[in-house]
Motif scaffolding. Structure first.
Motif, PDB file in Angstrom:
ATOM      1  N   SER A 175      -2.342   6.094   2.474  1.00  0.00           N
ATOM      2  CA  SER A 175      -3.783   6.248   2.312  1.00  0.00           C
ATOM      3  C   SER A 175      -4.224   7.658   2.669  1.00  0.00           C
ATOM      4  O   SER A 175      -3.467   8.441   3.261  1.00  0.00           O
ATOM      5  CB  SER A 175      -4.527   5.247   3.205  1.00  0.00           C
ATOM      6  OG  SER A 175      -4.434   5.644   4.572  1.00  0.00           O
ATOM      7  N   TRP A 232       0.829  -1.201   0.000  1.00  0.00           N
ATOM      8  CA  TRP A 232       0.000   0.000   0.000  1.00  0.00           C
ATOM      9  C   TRP A 232       0.865   1.252   0.000  1.00  0.00           C
ATOM     10  O   TRP A 232       1.955   1.273   0.570  1.00  0.00           O
ATOM     11  CB  TRP A 232      -0.899   0.039   1.240  1.00  0.00           C
ATOM     12  CG  TRP A 232      -1.737  -1.182   1.435  1.00  0.00           C
ATOM     13  CD1 TRP A 232      -1.593  -2.122   2.416  1.00  0.00           C
ATOM     14  CD2 TRP A 232      -2.838  -1.605   0.635  1.00  0.00           C
ATOM     15  NE1 TRP A 232      -2.535  -3.103   2.281  1.00  0.00           N
ATOM     16  CE2 TRP A 232      -3.322  -2.818   1.195  1.00  0.00           C
ATOM     17  CE3 TRP A 232      -3.468  -1.100  -0.488  1.00  0.00           C
ATOM     18  CZ2 TRP A 232      -4.393  -3.515   0.666  1.00  0.00           C
ATOM     19  CZ3 TRP A 232      -4.542  -1.797  -1.015  1.00  0.00           C
ATOM     20  CH2 TRP A 232      -4.995  -2.972  -0.446  1.00  0.00           C
ATOM     21  N   ILE A 258     -11.505  -0.493   2.318  1.00  0.00           N
ATOM     22  CA  ILE A 258     -10.730   0.735   2.109  1.00  0.00           C
ATOM     23  C   ILE A 258     -10.984   1.717   3.242  1.00  0.00           C
ATOM     24  O   ILE A 258     -10.053   2.331   3.772  1.00  0.00           O
ATOM     25  CB  ILE A 258     -11.063   1.369   0.751  1.00  0.00           C
ATOM     26  CG1 ILE A 258     -10.638   0.437  -0.388  1.00  0.00           C
ATOM     27  CG2 ILE A 258     -10.371   2.727   0.601  1.00  0.00           C
ATOM     28  CD1 ILE A 258     -11.139   0.874  -1.752  1.00  0.00           C
ATOM     29  N   SER A 300     -15.417  -0.624  -0.646  1.00  0.00           N
ATOM     30  CA  SER A 300     -15.449   0.586   0.185  1.00  0.00           C
ATOM     31  C   SER A 300     -15.268   0.260   1.665  1.00  0.00           C
ATOM     32  O   SER A 300     -14.654   1.033   2.412  1.00  0.00           O
ATOM     33  CB  SER A 300     -16.760   1.348  -0.027  1.00  0.00           C
ATOM     34  OG  SER A 300     -17.877   0.544   0.330  1.00  0.00           O
ATOM     35  N   TRP A 337     -13.455   1.478  -4.976  1.00  0.00           N
ATOM     36  CA  TRP A 337     -14.458   1.851  -3.972  1.00  0.00           C
ATOM     37  C   TRP A 337     -15.807   1.142  -4.138  1.00  0.00           C
ATOM     38  O   TRP A 337     -16.387   0.690  -3.132  1.00  0.00           O
ATOM     39  CB  TRP A 337     -14.649   3.362  -3.979  1.00  0.00           C
ATOM     40  CG  TRP A 337     -15.419   3.895  -2.809  1.00  0.00           C
ATOM     41  CD1 TRP A 337     -16.750   4.165  -2.744  1.00  0.00           C
ATOM     42  CD2 TRP A 337     -14.882   4.226  -1.517  1.00  0.00           C
ATOM     43  NE1 TRP A 337     -17.097   4.643  -1.508  1.00  0.00           N
ATOM     44  CE2 TRP A 337     -15.963   4.688  -0.732  1.00  0.00           C
ATOM     45  CE3 TRP A 337     -13.606   4.171  -0.962  1.00  0.00           C
ATOM     46  CZ2 TRP A 337     -15.801   5.099   0.578  1.00  0.00           C
ATOM     47  CZ3 TRP A 337     -13.437   4.580   0.350  1.00  0.00           C
ATOM     48  CH2 TRP A 337     -14.527   5.035   1.109  1.00  0.00           C
ATOM     49  N   GLN A 381      -2.134   6.010  -5.075  1.00  0.00           N
ATOM     50  CA  GLN A 381      -2.879   5.200  -4.122  1.00  0.00           C
ATOM     51  C   GLN A 381      -4.329   5.660  -4.028  1.00  0.00           C
ATOM     52  O   GLN A 381      -5.244   4.834  -3.953  1.00  0.00           O
ATOM     53  CB  GLN A 381      -2.230   5.269  -2.744  1.00  0.00           C
ATOM     54  CG  GLN A 381      -2.911   4.390  -1.700  1.00  0.00           C
ATOM     55  CD  GLN A 381      -2.915   2.933  -2.111  1.00  0.00           C
ATOM     56  OE1 GLN A 381      -1.875   2.351  -2.391  1.00  0.00           O
ATOM     57  NE2 GLN A 381      -4.101   2.338  -2.176  1.00  0.00           N
ATOM     58  N   ARG A 386      -9.099   0.644   6.257  1.00  0.00           N
ATOM     59  CA  ARG A 386      -7.669   0.958   6.156  1.00  0.00           C
ATOM     60  C   ARG A 386      -7.420   2.438   6.392  1.00  0.00           C
ATOM     61  O   ARG A 386      -6.455   2.812   7.062  1.00  0.00           O
ATOM     62  CB  ARG A 386      -7.141   0.521   4.780  1.00  0.00           C
ATOM     63  CG  ARG A 386      -5.699   0.878   4.526  1.00  0.00           C
ATOM     64  CD  ARG A 386      -5.097   0.026   3.406  1.00  0.00           C
ATOM     65  NE  ARG A 386      -5.980  -0.084   2.270  1.00  0.00           N
ATOM     66  CZ  ARG A 386      -6.058   0.819   1.279  1.00  0.00           C
ATOM     67  NH1 ARG A 386      -5.293   1.896   1.318  1.00  0.00           N
ATOM     68  NH2 ARG A 386      -6.872   0.644   0.264  1.00  0.00           N
ATOM     69  N   TRP A 387      -8.270   3.312   5.833  1.00  0.00           N
ATOM     70  CA  TRP A 387      -8.112   4.752   6.048  1.00  0.00           C
ATOM     71  C   TRP A 387      -8.198   5.080   7.539  1.00  0.00           C
ATOM     72  O   TRP A 387      -7.381   5.835   8.069  1.00  0.00           O
ATOM     73  CB  TRP A 387      -9.186   5.518   5.294  1.00  0.00           C
ATOM     74  CG  TRP A 387      -9.011   5.563   3.810  1.00  0.00           C
ATOM     75  CD1 TRP A 387      -8.075   4.905   3.065  1.00  0.00           C
ATOM     76  CD2 TRP A 387      -9.786   6.324   2.886  1.00  0.00           C
ATOM     77  NE1 TRP A 387      -8.221   5.190   1.735  1.00  0.00           N
ATOM     78  CE2 TRP A 387      -9.271   6.061   1.591  1.00  0.00           C
ATOM     79  CE3 TRP A 387     -10.875   7.173   3.021  1.00  0.00           C
ATOM     80  CZ2 TRP A 387      -9.811   6.642   0.440  1.00  0.00           C
ATOM     81  CZ3 TRP A 387     -11.420   7.753   1.871  1.00  0.00           C
ATOM     82  CH2 TRP A 387     -10.890   7.494   0.601  1.00  0.00           C
ATOM     83  N   THR A 405     -15.685   8.261   4.616  1.00  0.00           N
ATOM     84  CA  THR A 405     -15.815   6.803   4.664  1.00  0.00           C
ATOM     85  C   THR A 405     -17.267   6.347   4.649  1.00  0.00           C
ATOM     86  O   THR A 405     -17.532   5.154   4.441  1.00  0.00           O
ATOM     87  CB  THR A 405     -15.124   6.233   5.914  1.00  0.00           C
ATOM     88  OG1 THR A 405     -15.633   6.877   7.096  1.00  0.00           O
ATOM     89  CG2 THR A 405     -13.623   6.453   5.835  1.00  0.00           C
ATOM     90  N   ASP A 455      -7.771   3.460  -4.756  1.00  0.00           N
ATOM     91  CA  ASP A 455      -8.883   3.374  -3.812  1.00  0.00           C
ATOM     92  C   ASP A 455     -10.193   3.839  -4.451  1.00  0.00           C
ATOM     93  O   ASP A 455     -11.256   3.249  -4.217  1.00  0.00           O
ATOM     94  CB  ASP A 455      -8.573   4.198  -2.563  1.00  0.00           C
ATOM     95  CG  ASP A 455      -7.477   3.567  -1.709  1.00  0.00           C
ATOM     96  OD1 ASP A 455      -7.170   2.379  -1.933  1.00  0.00           O
ATOM     97  OD2 ASP A 455      -6.924   4.261  -0.842  1.00  0.00           O
TER      98      ASP A 455
END
Length: 257
Positions: free
Chosen positions: A148, A145, A224, A221, A217, A209, A227-228, A180, A213
């Motif tokens: 992010s 990765w 992701i 989503s 998405w 990156q 991870r964010w 998010t 994403d």
């Protein structure tokens, strides 16, 4: 003797995205190109006609490209262009006299072969590998990765104090949680404001990156977003622990005879 791992389809995609981001950034030195791209902010694909001559040559070919993937190319290009003119200037920049009707070279001029970058069957979400650029402009496998958006927001919070502009932790958290929760369409609508705020704090965005994403998405989503959020809280917690350790050390020094 060490052997290099074969490049995967994800590596090829990542390399293509890196080249695209670098090329768009360089093309934005021309005022006409920058203006055409910046005008696409928060507009759907049917209302960004000036952008097509710049972005379309970079879209993957020989396979159906979902609209969400197309929008990632257009959105990132418009956000890269959404910067003051002087930030694109270089010492040997001689393109300031370019006009709106200027000719914009495509991927081939950058040594890119768009058709060769198409991944085999499967979604970008299947295997988001990463490739890092070295100083010679070549790409080699790196960490899975990149940085992010959550990491970038945390970086703005951690490094903000003392700068002319800073991002409060409450504002960063609010922006992150808002993003998010979004659908793909909502993410494209809200993202430019967050990226602009990051730029005002002097925080760079990992564009390649972010593109991965955005492309993934619709089907990923949840992972992701996770991870964010994890990147954000890990980074801010790490900084908080460092501050606490430093304060404890200072207390010990102050109490020493």
């Amino acid at each position: 003797m060490t052997t290099q791992s074969p490049r995967t389809a994800a590596d090829v995609r990542r390399e293509h995205l890196h080249k695209y981001v670098a090329w768009i950034t360089d093309a934005c030195r021309a005022p006409g190109t920058r203006s055409a791209l910046r005008a696409g902010l928060r507009r759907d694909l049917d209302h960004v006609r000036p952008m097509h001559r710049i972005v379309a040559p970079w879209l993957p070919r020989h396979r159906h490209v979902p609209e969400t993937e197309e929008r990632a190319y257009y959105l990132v290009a418009s956000m890269i262009a959404d910067r003051p003119r002087y930030t694109f200037a270089t010492e040997d920049d001689t393109d300031d006299t370019a006009e709106e009707g200027e000719s914009v070279p495509g991927p081939e001029a950058a040594g890119e072969q768009p058709q060769a970058t198409d991944a085999p069957s499967g979604s970008v979400a299947d295997d988001l590998g990463s490739v890092a650029a070295d100083r010679d402009g070549q790409f080699e496998p790196a960490e899975r990765w990149g940085r992010s958006l959550g990491y970038c927001l945390a970086q703005a919070v951690v490094e903000g104090p003392g700068r002319e502009r800073e991002m409060r932790i409450s504002a960063a958290e609010a922006r992150l949680h808002l993003l998010t929760r979004q659908s793909a369409a909502g993410l494209h609508r809200h993202l430019p404001a967050t990226v602009r705020h990051l730029r005002q704090t002097g925080t760079d965005v990992d564009w390649a990156q972010l593109m991965e994403d955005l492309i993934a998405w619709p089907v990923s989503s949840g992972s992701i977003s996770r991870r964010w959020l994890q990147d954000y809280y890990q980074k801010t917690d790490e900084n908080r622990n460092k501050k606490n350790d430093q304060e404890d050390e200072n207390d010990l020094l102050n109490d020493a005879p």
